[in-house]
Design a protein around this motif. Structure first.
Motif, PDB file in Angstrom:
ATOM      1  N   VAL A  41       0.841  -1.199   0.000  1.00  0.00           N
ATOM      2  CA  VAL A  41       0.000   0.000   0.000  1.00  0.00           C
ATOM      3  C   VAL A  41       0.876   1.249   0.000  1.00  0.00           C
ATOM      4  O   VAL A  41       0.636   2.202  -0.747  1.00  0.00           O
ATOM      5  CB  VAL A  41      -0.947  -0.012   1.221  1.00  0.00           C
ATOM      6  CG1 VAL A  41      -1.611   1.347   1.414  1.00  0.00           C
ATOM      7  CG2 VAL A  41      -1.992  -1.100   1.063  1.00  0.00           C
ATOM      8  N   THR A  91       0.952   3.986  -3.187  1.00  0.00           N
ATOM      9  CA  THR A  91       0.601   5.409  -3.075  1.00  0.00           C
ATOM     10  C   THR A  91       1.814   6.295  -3.347  1.00  0.00           C
ATOM     11  O   THR A  91       1.667   7.400  -3.870  1.00  0.00           O
ATOM     12  CB  THR A  91       0.018   5.731  -1.695  1.00  0.00           C
ATOM     13  OG1 THR A  91       0.943   5.335  -0.664  1.00  0.00           O
ATOM     14  CG2 THR A  91      -1.306   5.020  -1.489  1.00  0.00           C
ATOM     15  N   LEU A 117       1.916   6.464  -7.129  1.00  0.00           N
ATOM     16  CA  LEU A 117       0.862   7.357  -7.611  1.00  0.00           C
ATOM     17  C   LEU A 117       1.208   8.813  -7.332  1.00  0.00           C
ATOM     18  O   LEU A 117       0.953   9.702  -8.164  1.00  0.00           O
ATOM     19  CB  LEU A 117      -0.472   6.992  -6.956  1.00  0.00           C
ATOM     20  CG  LEU A 117      -1.064   5.636  -7.337  1.00  0.00           C
ATOM     21  CD1 LEU A 117      -2.324   5.362  -6.531  1.00  0.00           C
ATOM     22  CD2 LEU A 117      -1.365   5.582  -8.827  1.00  0.00           C
ATOM     23  N   GLY A 118       1.793   9.062  -6.162  1.00  0.00           N
ATOM     24  CA  GLY A 118       2.202  10.424  -5.827  1.00  0.00           C
ATOM     25  C   GLY A 118       3.248  10.961  -6.781  1.00  0.00           C
ATOM     26  O   GLY A 118       3.221  12.140  -7.163  1.00  0.00           O
ATOM     27  N   ALA A 139      -0.765   4.504   3.685  1.00  0.00           N
ATOM     28  CA  ALA A 139      -1.089   5.048   2.370  1.00  0.00           C
ATOM     29  C   ALA A 139      -0.829   6.553   2.325  1.00  0.00           C
ATOM     30  O   ALA A 139      -0.236   7.061   1.363  1.00  0.00           O
ATOM     31  CB  ALA A 139      -2.548   4.742   2.028  1.00  0.00           C
ATOM     32  N   VAL A 140      -1.266   7.256   3.341  1.00  0.00           N
ATOM     33  CA  VAL A 140      -1.039   8.710   3.399  1.00  0.00           C
ATOM     34  C   VAL A 140       0.457   9.017   3.476  1.00  0.00           C
ATOM     35  O   VAL A 140       0.954   9.959   2.838  1.00  0.00           O
ATOM     36  CB  VAL A 140      -1.784   9.324   4.597  1.00  0.00           C
ATOM     37  CG1 VAL A 140      -1.454  10.809   4.746  1.00  0.00           C
ATOM     38  CG2 VAL A 140      -3.290   9.143   4.438  1.00  0.00           C
ATOM     39  N   PHE A 181       2.060   8.700   0.002  1.00  0.00           N
ATOM     40  CA  PHE A 181       1.747   9.832  -0.860  1.00  0.00           C
ATOM     41  C   PHE A 181       2.506  11.080  -0.411  1.00  0.00           C
ATOM     42  O   PHE A 181       2.980  11.866  -1.235  1.00  0.00           O
ATOM     43  CB  PHE A 181       0.240  10.101  -0.854  1.00  0.00           C
ATOM     44  CG  PHE A 181      -0.214  10.970  -1.990  1.00  0.00           C
ATOM     45  CD1 PHE A 181      -0.425  10.450  -3.255  1.00  0.00           C
ATOM     46  CD2 PHE A 181      -0.422  12.333  -1.790  1.00  0.00           C
ATOM     47  CE1 PHE A 181      -0.828  11.255  -4.302  1.00  0.00           C
ATOM     48  CE2 PHE A 181      -0.828  13.148  -2.835  1.00  0.00           C
ATOM     49  CZ  PHE A 181      -1.037  12.609  -4.095  1.00  0.00           C
TER      50      PHE A 181
END
Length: 406
Positions: free
Chosen positions: A270, A274, A277-278, A323-324, A327
């Motif tokens: 995870v 992310t 994706l970031g 996840a945060v 990112f």
């Protein structure tokens, strides 16, 4: 005039992300392939460590010492690579390091002792450190020529290559021996180096991106060296978190929150997803927020995310925190390395990369020591503390950075 400047800025922000010049487009594609290759080869090696341990008969302690060969080779090579890039250019050095890394990954399965493994990992680590400095230096030159903040896209390619390498390793682990698997990666690496390397060797680094080395005389050079160290420290804070989560994230979910082994393994996936994706959206963020705001927002998000990930009472809340965090950390390292390169060329990239790699090495053992003293959840909060530190440094030095840019 202010209105006219805003209009010009808006127009520049809407430019097509793909360069119009075919040569620049080819360079960008070739560099992206080298970043992806770096992630693919390194992940391919990592997933085969258990098989290599069994083959060499090394104890856990001996294996740990042998694995230091990768770190030692990388750190020792980074500064030297910066000098080689100044002398020969970043493009030829990138190609040479890609070939060496592709050949080096085939060596570990040929060893039958921890000592021999450590020696060949010095070669692999040297190539890993060399390609990271050289290709980032080349990327800095290209980013300056394009006048668009596309550095995160290169690091996204590295992340995607790593995910592909780990996935491929998992698929072939039961069908191919470590020797055949890593030899296959050698063939892939040499093919990519030949194909992408032809483009790099045919085109010198764009002149618009070149910078004077940080060793130049004068007060400006002294300020540049200090700023390179600042961005190196920011990179260290980011890489500390990456290393800590890679080694301790799954254990925290399983040991402290009672997650099953399969669910615990999802934790790092995870985080990695992310982060990728970031980075894929990093160019848009940089164009809209600017470098300082991106660093501050990313560090703050990672700090909040990791506090949740380390102190949450449930597995699912911790996964949200991971996840945060991914990112938030995604664009800190690319921006820091890119700014160091803008300030001091390949030597700046080498310095900041050495800081960053040092943070990745420091993270796992530091977390282990702190977990013994306090607990693993509290130890993991240091990731949040360093992410917040990166944000604070970026905000505190914003005026100096602006002055240096001018």
């Amino acid at each position: 005039m202010p209105t006219l400047n805003k209009i010009r800025t808006a127009i520049r922000g809407r430019q097509d992300p793909i360069p119009v010049d075919p040569a620049l487009r080819s360079l960008r594609t070739a560099l992206t392939l080298f970043f992806a290759l770096d992630g693919l080869l390194f992940a391919g090696w990592v997933v085969r460590i258990p098989a290599i341990k069994e083959q060499t008969g090394a104890s856990a302690g001996d294996l740990g010492l042998a694995l230091l060969g990768v770190s030692a080779g990388a750190v020792a090579t980074m500064t030297v690579t910066g000098r080689l890039c100044h002398r020969f250019g970043s493009h030829p050095v990138t190609v040479a390091a890609g070939v060496l890394m592709s050949l080096g990954i085939a060596l570990p399965p040929l060893t039958h002792s921890a000592l021999a493994l450590g020696l060949v990992l010095l070669v692999f680590g040297a190539a890993y450190g060399g390609i990271n400095v050289a290709m980032n230096s080349a990327a800095v030159d290209l980013v300056a020529t394009l006048r668009r903040p596309v550095m995160p896209s290169f690091h996204a390619a590295f992340s995607l290559g790593g995910m592909l390498g780990a996935g491929l390793g998992g698929l072939v682990a039961g069908q191919l021996s470590a020797t055949r698997h890593l030899l296959l990666l050698t063939v892939i690496g040499l093919a990519v180096s030949a194909a992408a390397g032809r483009t790099l060797l045919a085109h010198p680094a764009p002149r618009a991106g070149r910078r004077a080395p940080a060793s130049a005389s004068g007060s400006g050079a002294g300020r540049g060296r200090r700023l390179v160290a600042v961005f190196g420290l920011i990179a260290l804070c980011d890489a500390y978190g990456e290393g800590a989560l890679a080694d301790w994230g799954a254990l925290h979910l399983q040991q402290d929150l009672g997650a099953r082994a399969g669910l615990a393994a999802v934790g790092y996936s995870v985080f990695a997803l992310t982060m990728t994706l970031g980075r894929l959206t990093g160019t848009v963020l940089l164009e809209r927020l600017g470098q300082t705001r991106t660093l501050v927002a990313g560090g703050a998000a990672a700090a909040v995310g990791m506090l949740l990930g380390s102190l949450a009472p449930t597995v699912w809340a911790a996964l949200v925190g991971f996840a945060v965090t991914g990112f938030g950390l995604a664009n800190i390292f690319p921006v820091a390395i890119g700014r160091a390169g803008e300030l001091a060329g390949p030597s700046g990239v080498a310095t900041a990369s050495t800081f960053g790699y040092g943070g990745m090495l420091l993270g796992p053992p530091a977390i282990g020591f702190l977990a013994e003293t306090w607990s693993l959840p509290l130890a993991l909060t240091t990731v949040a503390a360093l992410a917040g530190t990166a944000a604070a440094i970026a905000y505190g030095t914003r005026n100096v950075v602006r002055a240096a840019a001018r």
